[in-house]
Design a protein around this motif. Structure first.
Motif, short mmCIF file in Angstrom:
data_model
loop_
_atom_site.label_atom_id
_atom_site.label_comp_id
_atom_site.label_asym_id
_atom_site.label_seq_id
_atom_site.Cartn_x
_atom_site.Cartn_y
_atom_site.Cartn_z
N GLY A 189 46.52 21.29 2.28
CA GLY A 189 47.22 22.36 2.98
C GLY A 189 46.31 23.46 3.48
N ILE A 190 45.15 23.62 2.85
CA ILE A 190 44.24 24.66 3.31
C ILE A 190 43.72 24.35 4.71
CG2 ILE A 190 42.07 23.72 2.40
CD1 ILE A 190 41.44 26.58 1.43
N VAL A 191 43.68 23.05 5.08
CA VAL A 191 43.28 22.67 6.43
C VAL A 191 44.29 23.22 7.44
CG1 VAL A 191 42.90 20.73 8.00
CG2 VAL A 191 42.08 20.59 5.65
N PHE A 192 45.58 23.07 7.14
CA PHE A 192 46.61 23.57 8.03
C PHE A 192 46.62 25.10 8.08
CE2 PHE A 192 48.64 19.47 6.57
CZ PHE A 192 48.28 18.77 7.72
N CYS A 193 46.36 25.73 6.94
CA CYS A 193 46.29 27.19 6.92
C CYS A 193 45.16 27.69 7.80
CB CYS A 193 46.11 27.70 5.49
SG CYS A 193 47.56 27.50 4.43
N ASP A 194 44.01 27.03 7.75
CA ASP A 194 42.89 27.41 8.61
C ASP A 194 43.21 27.16 10.07
OD1 ASP A 194 41.28 28.24 6.54
OD2 ASP A 194 40.24 26.33 6.33
N ARG A 195 43.77 26.00 10.36
CA ARG A 195 44.00 25.59 11.75
C ARG A 195 45.06 26.46 12.42
NH1 ARG A 195 42.58 21.27 14.50
NH2 ARG A 195 41.63 20.42 12.63
N TRP B 290 38.46 37.19 -4.12
CA TRP B 290 38.85 37.96 -5.30
C TRP B 290 39.85 39.05 -4.96
CZ3 TRP B 290 38.00 35.29 -9.27
CH2 TRP B 290 36.84 34.54 -9.42
N SER B 291 39.88 39.47 -3.69
CA SER B 291 40.83 40.51 -3.30
C SER B 291 42.27 40.02 -3.38
CB SER B 291 40.53 41.00 -1.88
OG SER B 291 40.70 39.95 -0.95
N THR B 292 42.45 38.68 -3.35
CA THR B 292 43.81 38.14 -3.45
C THR B 292 44.27 38.04 -4.90
OG1 THR B 292 43.10 35.81 -3.58
CG2 THR B 292 43.42 36.77 -1.37
N LEU B 293 43.33 38.06 -5.85
CA LEU B 293 43.69 37.95 -7.26
C LEU B 293 44.12 39.34 -7.76
CD1 LEU B 293 40.80 35.63 -8.48
CD2 LEU B 293 43.10 35.01 -7.73
N HIS B 294 45.29 39.72 -7.31
CA HIS B 294 45.79 41.07 -7.59
C HIS B 294 47.27 40.99 -7.95
CE1 HIS B 294 46.66 45.36 -6.95
NE2 HIS B 294 45.36 45.56 -7.06
N HIS C 265 46.18 29.54 11.25
CA HIS C 265 46.02 30.96 10.92
C HIS C 265 47.11 31.47 9.97
CE1 HIS C 265 42.96 31.11 14.04
NE2 HIS C 265 43.82 30.49 14.85
N LEU C 266 47.41 30.65 8.96
CA LEU C 266 48.26 31.11 7.87
C LEU C 266 47.38 31.82 6.84
CD1 LEU C 266 50.48 27.91 7.46
CD2 LEU C 266 51.07 30.01 8.67
N ASP C 267 47.98 32.28 5.76
CA ASP C 267 47.23 33.02 4.75
C ASP C 267 46.47 32.03 3.85
OD1 ASP C 267 46.31 34.67 2.70
OD2 ASP C 267 48.05 36.00 2.83
N SER C 268 45.25 31.69 4.27
CA SER C 268 44.44 30.69 3.55
C SER C 268 44.08 31.15 2.15
CB SER C 268 43.17 30.36 4.34
OG SER C 268 43.47 29.81 5.59
N ALA C 269 43.76 32.43 2.01
CA ALA C 269 43.37 32.94 0.70
C ALA C 269 44.54 32.87 -0.29
CB ALA C 269 42.88 34.38 0.83
N LEU C 270 45.74 33.21 0.17
CA LEU C 270 46.91 33.10 -0.69
C LEU C 270 47.17 31.65 -1.07
CD1 LEU C 270 49.44 34.23 -2.09
CD2 LEU C 270 50.64 34.07 0.12
N TYR C 271 47.06 30.76 -0.08
CA TYR C 271 47.27 29.34 -0.37
C TYR C 271 46.25 28.86 -1.41
CZ TYR C 271 48.25 24.42 0.28
OH TYR C 271 48.60 23.11 0.05
#
Length: 306
Positions: A268-274, A213-217, A276-282
């Motif tokens: 794409g969330i798999v790649f963000c996790d693997r 929820w912190s990303t929903l800003h 260390h990209l911004d998973s929450a933004l994705y």
């Protein structure tokens, strides 16, 4: 079409509820990496093997590959130019590039096309995914994720290493079996289909778990807005224009272009996790584009059928 999209949204909402309630004392940060890893190494390769082994591979596949590849590269270049101008942080830029470039052609596109056009359209989604989107995801997509993220695997970054992914191994095996006319054993069909059935709900559920929820800003609007414009407007518009230069008939053109109008891919969330990209933004971008697709997909369908 709208009913299918609402079902996908409901699965994402299940993950959101779990993150909030934490049943059994298990938080989202504990569950999500496990789910995405299992999907990446088991369920997704099973789906790739099942679909590609039994797909019809012919000249029509070339058209789908050309259209999807051109649209993805156009979207990636557009997002890259915006990122260069505005100097986004690397972890955000990598997530935005993946979200803007790769549509959800299988998890959402396949059921939407099948219900909209009929059973024949299932092969359109399959071929676009397996002859264009998937190869680009597991080569160009991983290259982007590694470049803008962090890779602690210790492996070199040669071109061959970008192909070192379980779903790509499954695709290579399936193509070899298909082209050599090896019949798939009936017992194996049932196993692969059962494994494949887990991909969509698990990935959508893990997407809901990733929502913070912190990303929903309002401060995230500058990162979300360019992706939404590229993904929901520019990419289908470019695909509609580019398809006119190919030799599609009207129904296949409409199905192929509608695939390029799908929201951002869940994988794409798999790649963000693997990496260390911004998973929450994705996750936020995927959720927003999926919700917007309730309106944009019917719009593009009406344009294509007019």
């Amino acid at each position: 079409m709208t009913e299918t999209l609402l079902q996908m949204t409901a699965l994402i909402a299940c993950g959101v509820v779990w993150r909030f309630l934490r049943p059994g004392g298990l938080c989202a940060e504990q569950i999500r990496p496990v789910l995405t890893t299992v999907v990446y190494y088991l369920f997704l390769p099973a789906m790739v093997l099942d679909v590609l082994w039994r797909s019809d591979i012919g000249s029509q596949s070339v058209q789908y590959a050309i259209l999807a590849t051109a649209a993805i590269i156009m979207a990636m270049l557009s997002m890259g130019l915006i990122g260069f101008v505005f100097k986004f942080a690397n972890n955000k830029q990598g997530a935005m590039l993946l979200a803007a470039s790769f549509p959800n052609v299988t998890y959402l596109g396949l059921p939407v096309l099948e219900q909209t056009f009929g059973s024949w359209a299932r092969s359109v989604a399959i071929q676009i995914d397996l002859f264009a989107t998937a190869p680009l995801v597991f080569t160009l997509g991983i290259m982007v994720a590694r470049h803008f993220g962090e890779d602690h695997s210790g492996q070199n970054k040669s071109v061959i290493s970008f192909l070192n992914a379980p779903p790509f191994w499954a695709a290579a095996l399936a193509v070899a079996l298909n082209l050599n006319h090896v019949a798939i054993p009936s017992a194996l069909v049932g196993i692969l289909q059962k494994l494949s059935a887990g991909v969509v709900p698990l990935m959508l559920f893990s997407l809901g778990l990733a929502l913070s929820w912190s990303t929903l800003h309002l401060r995230n609007i500058p990162f979300v807005l360019p992706v939404v414009i590229i993904k929901m407007a520019l990419m289908p518009l470019f695909s509609l224009w580019f398809a006119g230069w190919l030799w599609f008939d009207a129904p296949h053109k409409a199905a192929a272009v509608l695939e390029m109008a799908m929201p951002s891919m869940v994988l794409g969330i798999v790649f963000c996790d693997r990496y260390h990209l911004d998973s929450a933004l994705y996750a936020m971008i995927v959720t927003i584009t999926t919700l917007l697709s309730l309106f944009t997909l019917p719009f593009w369908y009406s344009v294509l059928m007019s």
